[in-house]
Design an enzyme around this catalytic site. Structure first.
Site, PDB file in Angstrom:
ATOM      1  CG  HIS A 155      -1.735  -1.087   1.560  1.00 16.72           C
ATOM      2  ND1 HIS A 155      -2.807  -1.381   0.965  1.00 16.72           N
ATOM      3  CD2 HIS A 155      -1.189  -2.217   2.206  1.00 16.72           C
ATOM      4  CE1 HIS A 155      -3.284  -2.653   1.214  1.00 16.72           C
ATOM      5  NE2 HIS A 155      -2.418  -3.203   1.918  1.00 16.72           N
ATOM      6  CB  SER A 276      13.027  22.325 -15.207  1.00 13.96           C
ATOM      7  OG  SER A 276      11.929  23.367 -15.362  1.00 13.96           O
ATOM      8  CE  LYS A 282      11.288  19.525 -11.940  1.00  9.71           C
ATOM      9  NZ  LYS A 282       9.990  19.458 -11.089  1.00  9.71           N
ATOM     10  CD  GLU A 289       8.488  12.333 -15.401  1.00 10.50           C
ATOM     11  OE1 GLU A 289       7.439  12.791 -15.207  1.00 10.50           O
ATOM     12  OE2 GLU A 289       9.387  12.987 -16.003  1.00 10.50           O
TER      13      GLU A 289
END
Ligand code: ARG
Length: 461
Positions: A155, A276, A282, A289
């Site tokens: 979980h 970024s 970043k 992704e």
């Protein structure tokens, strides 16, 4: 006007020609198409259907067409519809009358079925090789970090300590099943359809078995109607690819999560990360992704193929031409994802100190504490209740379990003794000494087994 227009007086409408043409994408089947035609021509000569001289001219013509294509000198003509007609038309230019005999005892229906099967067979070999390369890097990363311990999650809540290598080897297993699925798909793809003709078989004394042998097929199709309309193998490849992408997508998700400042378990190499355009600090896990995102496309291709096939009457229907773009897209997506993941895993930096820090909240040892009471004679269900109360007590006091006094422990059960303090992450790992468990000895064995499996199937060079 192209020679397939046969009885027609008119050329196809321009838009219709474009709408029906597949050569912009099926040109990628040229190698399979030529190999199939060469085998067919040789068989025709062996059977006395064409002369040896004609077969020689055909084969020579096909070989030079292959060269033209590979050198980028071949002029593909969309008005000739597909790769088959493009090659045949060029063959007639190169080999004249002999070229016109190649299509004896053959239809584009069995020809395209053959090309697709040859293509999927080749692709399965490439896919399995790609999976093995990734498995090899997964094993390498697990081996290089044999002692790293991390929280095991259920979980997405900290559950029990596990070895990082154990977590990684879970992906080895998923990929191993994927390999099995592709191998299984190969068995049903490995069937030679040529000789089925348009639908009913062909009216010549051909030798299908010798064509199958020459092209490396294990068997010939048993029913001509099925053979020209069957695309199960395309669906099966796409289904296996979907599962494989799903596995890569789950790994991707973990890499995304683990590389956050909050987790900080890993660092993705700069070569596999992006910056970024606005936030200079970043380092984004875009590769992971995108793999997660592309998985949706691969599922979509599977669903499209299933839907295309649904409701088709026997046997060949032009709808079947729609088998290609989705499959090619899936193949390209899966192969490139496997390749980029292999590099990303190979260059991944592991931060065992942060994994350990995540374990410092020792409530993750609660199961071990219940197991401890069970070994002292408590029933598991009541041991579970005792430790649950103990954990709430500790949290209330703002203490970790190891910070509770023996008196506090005894307040929950007289069975607690000083040895409760010897419950540690290490003892927790060591206790899970079952096949498939995370005890260091088991993981060591699992690693050796994984290596052996990979070597036995020709991977992990
Ligand atoms: N381009 C076609 C396909 O991919 C080849 C077979 C065409 N056959 C036909 N009878 N029109 O399915």
């Amino acid at each position: 006007m192209s020679h397939i227009r046969g009885r027609f007086q008119k050329d196809a409408d321009k838009l219709v020609a474009q709408y029906t043409a597949s050569v912009p994408y099926d040109a990628r089947l040229y190698r399979q198409d030529i190999a199939g035609s060469i085998a067919h021509a040789r068989m025709l000569a062996r059977q006395g259907i064409v002369t040896a001289k004609e077969a020689k001219e055909i084969v020579a013509g096909l070989e030079s067409i292959r060269q033209e294509i590979e050198l980028g000198k071949f002029r593909f003509k969309p008005e000739l519809e597909d790769i088959h007609m493009n090659i045949e038309a060029r063959l007639m230019e190169l080999a004249g009358d002999a070229g016109g005999k190649l299509h004896t005892a053959r239809s584009r229906n069995d020809q395209v079925a053959l090309d697709m099967r040859l293509y999927v067979k080749d692709t399965i070999a490439e896919t399995v090789a790609g999976i093995k390369e990734l498995q090899k890097e997964i094993i390498g990363l697990a081996e290089a970090n044999k002692t790293a311990v991390m929280p095991g999650y259920t979980h997405l809540q900290q559950a029990q300590p596990v070895l990082f290598a154990h977590h990684l080897l879970a992906y080895f297993e998923m990929l191993q099943r994927d390999t099995g699925r592709f191998a299984d798909c190969l068995r049903r793809t490995d069937v030679m359809p040529l000789g089925s003709g348009a639908v009913a078989g062909v009216a010549y004394n051909i030798d299908r078995e010798s064509v199958a042998r020459e092209l490396g097929f294990s068997e010939v199709s048993r029913n001509s109607m099925d053979a020209v309309s069957d695309r199960d193998f395309v669906v099966e490849y796409q289904a296996a690819a979907s599962l494989c992408m799903m596995h890569l997508s789950r790994l991707a998700e973990e890499l995304v999560l683990w590389s956050t400042a909050e987790f900080g378990f890993i660092e993705i190499d700069e070569a596999y990360a992006t910056g970024s355009s606005i936030m200079p600090q970043k380092k984004n896990p875009d590769v992971a992704e995108l793999a997660r995102g592309k998985t949706g496309r691969v599922y979509g291709n599977l669903m499209a193929m299933l839907t295309t096939l649904k409701g088709l009457p026997l046997s060949y229907n032009r709808d079947l031409q729609e088998d290609k773009e989705g499959l090619f897209d899936t193949v390209d997506t899966l192969l490139s994802t496997l390749e980029v993941f292999t590099g990303m895993v190979k260059t991944l930096r592991i931060k065992p100190e942060n994994m350990k820090k995540a374990l410092a909240q020792d409530y993750i040892l609660a199961t071990d504490m219940a197991d401890y009471l069970v070994k002292k004679g408590e029933a598991f269900r009541s041991a579970h209740g005792i430790v649950a109360r103990l954990v709430s007590h500790a949290i209330e006091k703002g203490k970790f379990l190891k910070e509770l006094s023996i008196a506090e422990y005894k307040g929950f059960s007289p069975m607690f003794g000083d040895d409760v303090y010897s419950i540690t992450v290490e003892s927790s790992l060591a206790a899970r000494n079952v096949t498939g468990g995370t005890a260091p000895g088991q993981v060591k064995k699992a690693l050796a087994d994984a290596k052996r499996l990979l070597e036995a199937s020709g991977g992990g060079k």
